[in-house]
Design a protein around this motif. Structure first.
Motif, PDB file in Angstrom:
ATOM      1  N   MET A  78       0.647  -1.133   0.113  1.00  0.00           N
ATOM      2  CA  MET A  78      -0.143  -0.034   0.036  1.00  0.00           C
ATOM      3  C   MET A  78       0.999   1.510  -0.058  1.00  0.00           C
ATOM      4  O   MET A  78       0.484   2.333  -0.708  1.00  0.00           O
ATOM      5  CB  MET A  78      -0.802   0.011   1.208  1.00  0.00           C
ATOM      6  CG  MET A  78      -2.097  -0.974   1.143  1.00  0.00           C
ATOM      7  SD  MET A  78      -2.916  -0.950  -0.016  1.00  0.00           S
ATOM      8  CE  MET A  78      -2.554  -2.426  -1.085  1.00  0.00           C
ATOM      9  N   GLN A  79       1.989   1.265   0.601  1.00  0.00           N
ATOM     10  CA  GLN A  79       3.046   2.302   0.803  1.00  0.00           C
ATOM     11  C   GLN A  79       3.466   2.576  -0.649  1.00  0.00           C
ATOM     12  O   GLN A  79       3.674   3.694  -1.255  1.00  0.00           O
ATOM     13  CB  GLN A  79       3.866   2.054   1.712  1.00  0.00           C
ATOM     14  CG  GLN A  79       4.864   3.537   1.755  1.00  0.00           C
ATOM     15  CD  GLN A  79       5.460   3.363   3.383  1.00  0.00           C
ATOM     16  OE1 GLN A  79       5.249   2.757   3.872  1.00  0.00           O
ATOM     17  NE2 GLN A  79       6.814   4.291   3.363  1.00  0.00           N
ATOM     18  N   ILE A 103      -5.303  -4.751  -4.884  1.00  0.00           N
ATOM     19  CA  ILE A 103      -7.085  -5.217  -4.257  1.00  0.00           C
ATOM     20  C   ILE A 103      -6.898  -6.655  -4.502  1.00  0.00           C
ATOM     21  O   ILE A 103      -6.884  -7.387  -3.595  1.00  0.00           O
ATOM     22  CB  ILE A 103      -8.133  -4.425  -5.471  1.00  0.00           C
ATOM     23  CG1 ILE A 103      -8.263  -3.092  -4.786  1.00  0.00           C
ATOM     24  CG2 ILE A 103      -9.325  -5.331  -4.898  1.00  0.00           C
ATOM     25  CD1 ILE A 103      -9.258  -2.398  -5.814  1.00  0.00           C
ATOM     26  N   ASN A 104      -6.433  -7.156  -5.612  1.00  0.00           N
ATOM     27  CA  ASN A 104      -6.481  -8.685  -5.799  1.00  0.00           C
ATOM     28  C   ASN A 104      -5.531  -9.436  -4.994  1.00  0.00           C
ATOM     29  O   ASN A 104      -5.554 -10.571  -4.372  1.00  0.00           O
ATOM     30  CB  ASN A 104      -6.166  -8.965  -7.353  1.00  0.00           C
ATOM     31  CG  ASN A 104      -7.647  -8.924  -8.131  1.00  0.00           C
ATOM     32  OD1 ASN A 104      -8.700  -9.200  -7.664  1.00  0.00           O
ATOM     33  ND2 ASN A 104      -7.193  -8.438  -9.284  1.00  0.00           N
ATOM     34  N   SER A 105      -4.305  -8.680  -4.686  1.00  0.00           N
ATOM     35  CA  SER A 105      -3.466  -9.375  -3.640  1.00  0.00           C
ATOM     36  C   SER A 105      -3.716  -9.274  -2.489  1.00  0.00           C
ATOM     37  O   SER A 105      -3.721 -10.258  -1.652  1.00  0.00           O
ATOM     38  CB  SER A 105      -2.139  -8.207  -3.851  1.00  0.00           C
ATOM     39  OG  SER A 105      -1.165  -8.676  -2.802  1.00  0.00           O
ATOM     40  N   ILE A 110      -6.914 -12.451   2.426  1.00  0.00           N
ATOM     41  CA  ILE A 110      -7.935 -12.070   3.377  1.00  0.00           C
ATOM     42  C   ILE A 110      -9.002 -13.114   3.361  1.00  0.00           C
ATOM     43  O   ILE A 110      -9.687 -13.786   4.038  1.00  0.00           O
ATOM     44  CB  ILE A 110      -8.327 -10.768   3.551  1.00  0.00           C
ATOM     45  CG1 ILE A 110      -7.271  -9.925   3.994  1.00  0.00           C
ATOM     46  CG2 ILE A 110      -9.692 -10.648   4.522  1.00  0.00           C
ATOM     47  CD1 ILE A 110      -7.638  -8.383   3.934  1.00  0.00           C
ATOM     48  N   ILE A 111      -9.504 -13.230   1.752  1.00  0.00           N
ATOM     49  CA  ILE A 111     -10.812 -13.859   1.591  1.00  0.00           C
ATOM     50  C   ILE A 111     -10.279 -15.610   1.324  1.00  0.00           C
ATOM     51  O   ILE A 111      -9.199 -15.700   0.442  1.00  0.00           O
ATOM     52  CB  ILE A 111     -11.293 -13.350   0.373  1.00  0.00           C
ATOM     53  CG1 ILE A 111     -11.919 -11.952   0.460  1.00  0.00           C
ATOM     54  CG2 ILE A 111     -12.604 -14.391   0.028  1.00  0.00           C
ATOM     55  CD1 ILE A 111     -12.510 -11.284  -0.445  1.00  0.00           C
ATOM     56  N   ILE A 117     -15.953 -14.811  -4.887  1.00  0.00           N
ATOM     57  CA  ILE A 117     -16.182 -13.250  -4.694  1.00  0.00           C
ATOM     58  C   ILE A 117     -15.253 -12.418  -5.488  1.00  0.00           C
ATOM     59  O   ILE A 117     -14.179 -12.591  -5.689  1.00  0.00           O
ATOM     60  CB  ILE A 117     -16.164 -12.885  -3.344  1.00  0.00           C
ATOM     61  CG1 ILE A 117     -16.895 -13.793  -2.608  1.00  0.00           C
ATOM     62  CG2 ILE A 117     -16.324 -11.268  -3.260  1.00  0.00           C
ATOM     63  CD1 ILE A 117     -16.715 -13.195  -0.722  1.00  0.00           C
ATOM     64  N   ASN A 118     -16.022 -11.780  -6.446  1.00  0.00           N
ATOM     65  CA  ASN A 118     -15.284 -10.631  -7.311  1.00  0.00           C
ATOM     66  C   ASN A 118     -15.456  -9.598  -6.757  1.00  0.00           C
ATOM     67  O   ASN A 118     -16.640  -8.840  -6.789  1.00  0.00           O
ATOM     68  CB  ASN A 118     -15.986 -10.885  -8.823  1.00  0.00           C
ATOM     69  CG  ASN A 118     -15.175  -9.807  -9.721  1.00  0.00           C
ATOM     70  OD1 ASN A 118     -14.334  -8.913  -9.410  1.00  0.00           O
ATOM     71  ND2 ASN A 118     -15.250 -10.149 -11.088  1.00  0.00           N
ATOM     72  N   ILE A 119     -14.278  -9.122  -5.907  1.00  0.00           N
ATOM     73  CA  ILE A 119     -14.533  -7.963  -5.215  1.00  0.00           C
ATOM     74  C   ILE A 119     -14.698  -6.627  -5.952  1.00  0.00           C
ATOM     75  O   ILE A 119     -15.217  -5.569  -5.581  1.00  0.00           O
ATOM     76  CB  ILE A 119     -13.481  -7.801  -4.217  1.00  0.00           C
ATOM     77  CG1 ILE A 119     -12.151  -7.868  -4.602  1.00  0.00           C
ATOM     78  CG2 ILE A 119     -13.395  -8.915  -3.179  1.00  0.00           C
ATOM     79  CD1 ILE A 119     -10.930  -7.648  -3.684  1.00  0.00           C
TER      80      ILE A 119
END
Length: 127
Positions: A78-79, A103-105, A110-111, A117-119
């Motif tokens: 994220m940084q 996001i996919n990483s 987590i999921i 689920i397609n976030i």
């Protein structure tokens, strides 16, 4: 066993306005976990310091160390993404791809893999 006394590395201060600044502090604490754990154990037993007792309790619980190990790579990603967005010469298409990749990483971490689920497309707001 030979003990060497080096100047300890300081834990970076966290900036109140930038939550991503905690990555440096999390990494430093995780890297020095054993030494900090011993330090606060000794401080809690030899000094009458309330903070040392609280920190000793936190360092005794190895689940806290696992949290740091879990968070460290996420915060690092994220940084890096944040730094890309702060660049004057950022390519919007590349930035979009970087966001999707991060996001996919995060999703993979987590999921559970058996959840379909397609976030990026699923809307959970109507549940």
């Amino acid at each position: 066993m030979k003990l060497t006394f080096l100047n300890p590395l300081k834990i970076p201060r966290v900036c109140d306005t930038r939550w991503l600044s905690i990555e440096n502090a999390v990494s430093r604490i995780a890297d020095q976990w054993t030494e900090l754990k011993l330090h606060f154990e000794l401080a809690a037993t030899s000094e009458k310091c309330h903070k040392a007792h609280i920190l000793n309790g936190l360092y005794k619980d190895d689940v806290n160390y696992l949290y740091l190990l879990f968070l460290r790579p996420i915060l690092k990603e994220m940084q890096a993404l944040n730094k890309n967005f702060q660049s004057k010469y950022g390519n919007p298409t590349q930035l979009y791809s970087d966001v999707i990749m991060d996001i996919n990483s995060l999703k993979v971490k987590i999921i559970p893999p058996d959840c379909e689920i397609n976030i990026l497309k699923d809307d959970s707001s109507d549940e």
